[in-house]
Design a protein around this motif. Structure first.
Motif, PDB file in Angstrom:
ATOM      1  N   ARG A  20       0.840  -1.216   0.000  1.00  0.00           N
ATOM      2  CA  ARG A  20       0.000   0.000   0.000  1.00  0.00           C
ATOM      3  C   ARG A  20       0.866   1.254   0.000  1.00  0.00           C
ATOM      4  O   ARG A  20       0.591   2.209  -0.752  1.00  0.00           O
ATOM      5  N   ALA A  23       2.834   2.980  -3.253  1.00  0.00           N
ATOM      6  CA  ALA A  23       2.258   3.960  -4.182  1.00  0.00           C
ATOM      7  C   ALA A  23       2.806   5.356  -3.941  1.00  0.00           C
ATOM      8  O   ALA A  23       2.839   6.190  -4.854  1.00  0.00           O
ATOM      9  N   THR A  24       3.302   5.609  -2.721  1.00  0.00           N
ATOM     10  CA  THR A  24       3.749   6.957  -2.366  1.00  0.00           C
ATOM     11  C   THR A  24       5.157   6.998  -1.776  1.00  0.00           C
ATOM     12  O   THR A  24       5.675   8.071  -1.514  1.00  0.00           O
ATOM     13  N   GLU A  47       4.561  -3.232 -10.368  1.00  0.00           N
ATOM     14  CA  GLU A  47       3.501  -2.220 -10.249  1.00  0.00           C
ATOM     15  C   GLU A  47       4.045  -0.801 -10.345  1.00  0.00           C
ATOM     16  O   GLU A  47       3.323   0.166 -10.127  1.00  0.00           O
ATOM     17  N   GLY A  49       6.668   0.526  -8.564  1.00  0.00           N
ATOM     18  CA  GLY A  49       7.298   1.060  -7.368  1.00  0.00           C
ATOM     19  C   GLY A  49       8.719   0.566  -7.204  1.00  0.00           C
ATOM     20  O   GLY A  49       9.257  -0.164  -8.037  1.00  0.00           O
TER      21      GLY A  49
END
Length: 229
Positions: A20, A23-24, A47, A49
């Protein structure tokens, strides 16, 4: 991009948190299983990352010092934990020691390695995965619940020590989560939280504005009588 270090990242809640936050954040994933960590890193890379895998026993103070001291991270998620849930008279000394080492002593080793950098930069967030057992008791929880009560005392004291340096300390306390943390039970568990639910709660904490601290967050399934919809 900021960096998040997640312990116990190879499976369950830790893996969900790493995925999770990827993503950041750039992820530093820590766990004992090198193969499972690499699978996580590959998945995050597919994905889009970035994830650095560090196989590590967080109960080994020397190994943690060698691997993590001075590592610059913006978010630390202390997630590693184990539970041997049985009556006190059935617990072995090794089971007791292992729970205390993983659930509590490892908090010192890992946090001590990266917190000085956060304080020096006057920014950072230490997130600890606790448990509702940290404010309650149950049969079979003499050691596990005790470690989670200790986690709460550690976290609140640390928060008071570093808040004026701009460093946040938060505890996420989940209820029952559908993972392989404890042996499967005969009763239906379709109502339980998913690891992704806990990960979403961590992401919420990490995204709070700089001047806002959510110190304690308890997350429960809506009802054990209602399966997840």
């Amino acid at each position: 991009m900021p960096t998040a270090l997640v312990t116990g990242a190879s499976r369950g809640i830790g893996r969900a948190i790493a995925r999770r936050l990827a993503a950041t954040h750039d992820i530093v994933a820590v766990a004992r299983s090198g193969d499972e960590l690499q699978a996580l890193a590959d998945e995050i890379a597919r994905e889009g990352g970035r994830c650095r895998a560090i196989p590590l026993d967080v109960t080994d103070a020397g190994a943690v010092h060698a691997a993590l001291d001075g590592l610059e991270v913006d978010v630390l998620v202390n997630n590693a934990g184990i539970g041997v849930l049985k009556p006190f008279l059935e617990l072995t000394p090794d089971e007791w020691r292992r729970m205390v080492d993983v659930n509590f002593n490892a908090l010192f080793h890992v946090t001590r390695a990266v917190l000085p950098g956060m304080v020096a930069r006057e920014a950072g967030h230490v997130v600890i995965i606790g448990s509702i057992a940290g404010r309650s008791a149950f049969v079979g929880g003499t050691c596990y619940a005790a470690t989670k009560h200790a986690v709460m005392g550690f976290a609140e004291s640390l928060m008071l020590e570093v808040r004026d340096a701009g460093v946040k300390v938060s505890v996420v306390s989940p209820g029952s989560v559908a993972t392989d943390f404890s042996p499967p039970r005969a009763r239906d568990v379709a109502w339980q939280l998913l690891p992704e639910d806990v990960a979403e709660s961590v992401a919420h904490l990490v995204a709070t504005p700089p001047g806002v601290l959510v110190h304690r967050l308890e997350v429960r399934a809506l009802s054990p009588k209602r399966p997840r919809g």
